[in-house]
Design a protein around this motif. Structure first.
Motif, PDB file in Angstrom:
ATOM      1  N   HIS A  53     -45.451  32.531  25.003  1.00  0.00           N
ATOM      2  CA  HIS A  53     -45.798  31.506  23.883  1.00  0.00           C
ATOM      3  C   HIS A  53     -45.136  30.024  24.426  1.00  0.00           C
ATOM      4  O   HIS A  53     -43.904  30.150  25.064  1.00  0.00           O
ATOM      5  CB  HIS A  53     -45.151  31.537  22.482  1.00  0.00           C
ATOM      6  N   GLU A  54     -46.001  29.261  24.387  1.00  0.00           N
ATOM      7  CA  GLU A  54     -45.251  27.866  24.592  1.00  0.00           C
ATOM      8  C   GLU A  54     -45.710  26.883  23.515  1.00  0.00           C
ATOM      9  O   GLU A  54     -46.950  27.050  23.269  1.00  0.00           O
ATOM     10  CB  GLU A  54     -45.986  27.261  26.165  1.00  0.00           C
ATOM     11  N   ILE A  55     -44.803  26.215  22.854  1.00  0.00           N
ATOM     12  CA  ILE A  55     -45.127  25.553  21.975  1.00  0.00           C
ATOM     13  C   ILE A  55     -44.706  24.190  21.986  1.00  0.00           C
ATOM     14  O   ILE A  55     -43.574  23.933  22.237  1.00  0.00           O
ATOM     15  CB  ILE A  55     -44.778  26.253  20.486  1.00  0.00           C
ATOM     16  N   ASP A  56     -45.493  23.159  21.450  1.00  0.00           N
ATOM     17  CA  ASP A  56     -44.839  21.372  21.450  1.00  0.00           C
ATOM     18  C   ASP A  56     -45.064  21.057  20.293  1.00  0.00           C
ATOM     19  O   ASP A  56     -46.195  20.779  19.983  1.00  0.00           O
ATOM     20  CB  ASP A  56     -45.912  20.919  22.795  1.00  0.00           C
ATOM     21  N   TYR A  57     -44.116  20.606  19.533  1.00  0.00           N
ATOM     22  CA  TYR A  57     -44.066  20.173  18.315  1.00  0.00           C
ATOM     23  C   TYR A  57     -44.653  18.660  18.414  1.00  0.00           C
ATOM     24  O   TYR A  57     -43.523  17.860  18.881  1.00  0.00           O
ATOM     25  CB  TYR A  57     -42.909  20.424  17.497  1.00  0.00           C
ATOM     26  N   LYS A  58     -45.647  18.171  17.910  1.00  0.00           N
ATOM     27  CA  LYS A  58     -45.682  16.699  17.794  1.00  0.00           C
ATOM     28  C   LYS A  58     -45.643  15.983  16.589  1.00  0.00           C
ATOM     29  O   LYS A  58     -45.032  14.810  16.870  1.00  0.00           O
ATOM     30  CB  LYS A  58     -47.326  16.309  18.110  1.00  0.00           C
ATOM     31  N   ARG A  59     -45.743  16.514  15.504  1.00  0.00           N
ATOM     32  CA  ARG A  59     -45.445  15.758  14.292  1.00  0.00           C
ATOM     33  C   ARG A  59     -45.194  16.748  13.093  1.00  0.00           C
ATOM     34  O   ARG A  59     -45.547  17.835  13.422  1.00  0.00           O
ATOM     35  CB  ARG A  59     -46.240  14.755  13.769  1.00  0.00           C
ATOM     36  N   GLN A  60     -44.514  16.176  12.081  1.00  0.00           N
ATOM     37  CA  GLN A  60     -44.126  17.249  11.025  1.00  0.00           C
ATOM     38  C   GLN A  60     -45.147  17.262  10.031  1.00  0.00           C
ATOM     39  O   GLN A  60     -46.012  16.497   9.902  1.00  0.00           O
ATOM     40  CB  GLN A  60     -42.825  16.683  10.169  1.00  0.00           C
ATOM     41  N   LEU A  61     -45.465  18.757   9.642  1.00  0.00           N
ATOM     42  CA  LEU A  61     -46.446  18.797   8.780  1.00  0.00           C
ATOM     43  C   LEU A  61     -45.957  19.358   7.390  1.00  0.00           C
ATOM     44  O   LEU A  61     -45.161  19.879   7.223  1.00  0.00           O
ATOM     45  CB  LEU A  61     -47.159  20.185   9.191  1.00  0.00           C
ATOM     46  N   VAL A  62     -46.216  18.160   6.575  1.00  0.00           N
ATOM     47  CA  VAL A  62     -45.661  18.210   5.073  1.00  0.00           C
ATOM     48  C   VAL A  62     -46.512  19.306   4.182  1.00  0.00           C
ATOM     49  O   VAL A  62     -47.743  19.461   4.389  1.00  0.00           O
ATOM     50  CB  VAL A  62     -45.751  16.926   4.375  1.00  0.00           C
ATOM     51  N   HIS A  63     -45.670  20.222   3.623  1.00  0.00           N
ATOM     52  CA  HIS A  63     -46.575  21.234   2.808  1.00  0.00           C
ATOM     53  C   HIS A  63     -47.635  20.492   1.656  1.00  0.00           C
ATOM     54  O   HIS A  63     -47.073  19.458   1.289  1.00  0.00           O
ATOM     55  CB  HIS A  63     -45.464  22.032   2.093  1.00  0.00           C
ATOM     56  N   ARG A  64     -48.542  21.322   1.575  1.00  0.00           N
ATOM     57  CA  ARG A  64     -49.693  20.806   0.495  1.00  0.00           C
ATOM     58  C   ARG A  64     -50.375  22.089   0.238  1.00  0.00           C
ATOM     59  O   ARG A  64     -50.348  22.957   0.769  1.00  0.00           O
ATOM     60  CB  ARG A  64     -50.304  19.482   1.304  1.00  0.00           C
ATOM     61  N   HIS A  65     -51.556  22.000  -0.769  1.00  0.00           N
ATOM     62  CA  HIS A  65     -52.010  22.924  -1.240  1.00  0.00           C
ATOM     63  C   HIS A  65     -53.508  23.311  -0.537  1.00  0.00           C
ATOM     64  O   HIS A  65     -54.141  24.207  -0.909  1.00  0.00           O
ATOM     65  CB  HIS A  65     -52.351  22.677  -3.001  1.00  0.00           C
ATOM     66  N   HIS A  66     -53.777  22.393   0.417  1.00  0.00           N
ATOM     67  CA  HIS A  66     -55.099  22.346   1.215  1.00  0.00           C
ATOM     68  C   HIS A  66     -54.625  23.101   2.589  1.00  0.00           C
ATOM     69  O   HIS A  66     -53.506  22.755   3.290  1.00  0.00           O
ATOM     70  CB  HIS A  66     -56.120  21.579   1.180  1.00  0.00           C
ATOM     71  N   PRO A  67     -55.618  23.775   3.311  1.00  0.00           N
ATOM     72  CA  PRO A  67     -55.241  24.560   4.515  1.00  0.00           C
ATOM     73  C   PRO A  67     -55.270  23.485   5.695  1.00  0.00           C
ATOM     74  O   PRO A  67     -55.762  22.177   5.760  1.00  0.00           O
ATOM     75  CB  PRO A  67     -56.701  25.375   5.041  1.00  0.00           C
ATOM     76  N   VAL A  68     -54.560  23.880   6.715  1.00  0.00           N
ATOM     77  CA  VAL A  68     -54.620  23.040   8.082  1.00  0.00           C
ATOM     78  C   VAL A  68     -55.509  23.878   9.206  1.00  0.00           C
ATOM     79  O   VAL A  68     -55.908  24.832   8.935  1.00  0.00           O
ATOM     80  CB  VAL A  68     -53.227  22.804   8.487  1.00  0.00           C
TER      81      VAL A  68
END
Length: 136
Positions: A53-68
């Protein structure tokens, strides 16, 4: 062509700051990968394992009730492995870019195996033509 998986967010996914925890993104990628590879019409019935696996975090995802949305496509197909690339995003906002190297695996013999012709044909449908040209 790209596969799109609508990934639900769960309360347990967030950290103390209300952001989706970085480790949770690996589970999101797994969910998208399973949704892509194990469909009734086409799947890797003989099995597969993750090699990298290789993962690059770009920005924070704030929890919410709809999917990403998780867009997934194939960027490399080799004789006995292939690479999936992902973007976890909302429209033009990208939270994570990642890739996973998958190795087809025969669980009966406990050995890696080559990609079958049917699997290769299926994977080619999801190969991004622009990225394939760059890799060549």
């Amino acid at each position: 062509m790209r596969h799109i998986y609508r990934c639900p967010l769960r309360w347990a996914d967030m950290d103390a700051y209300g952001h989706v925890n970085n480790v949770v993104f690996l589970r999101y990628l797994e969910e998208a990968r399973i949704d892509f590879l194990f469909r009734p019409e086409k799947d890797f019935k003989q099995g597969s394992v993750v090699a990298r696996h290789e993962i690059d975090y770009k920005r924070q995802l704030v929890h919410r009730h709809h999917p990403v949305d998780i867009e997934l496509w194939v960027t490399e197909i080799r004789a006995a492995s292939f690479t999936l690339t992902y973007e976890v995003k909302d429209g033009d906002v990208v939270y994570v870019r990642a890739s996973t190297v998958i190795v087809p695996f025969d669980f009966e013999t406990q050995r890696p195996r080559r990609i079958t012709a049917d699997e290769r044909e299926f994977l080619r449908e999801y190969t991004d033509a622009e990225e394939e040209a760059v890799a060549a």
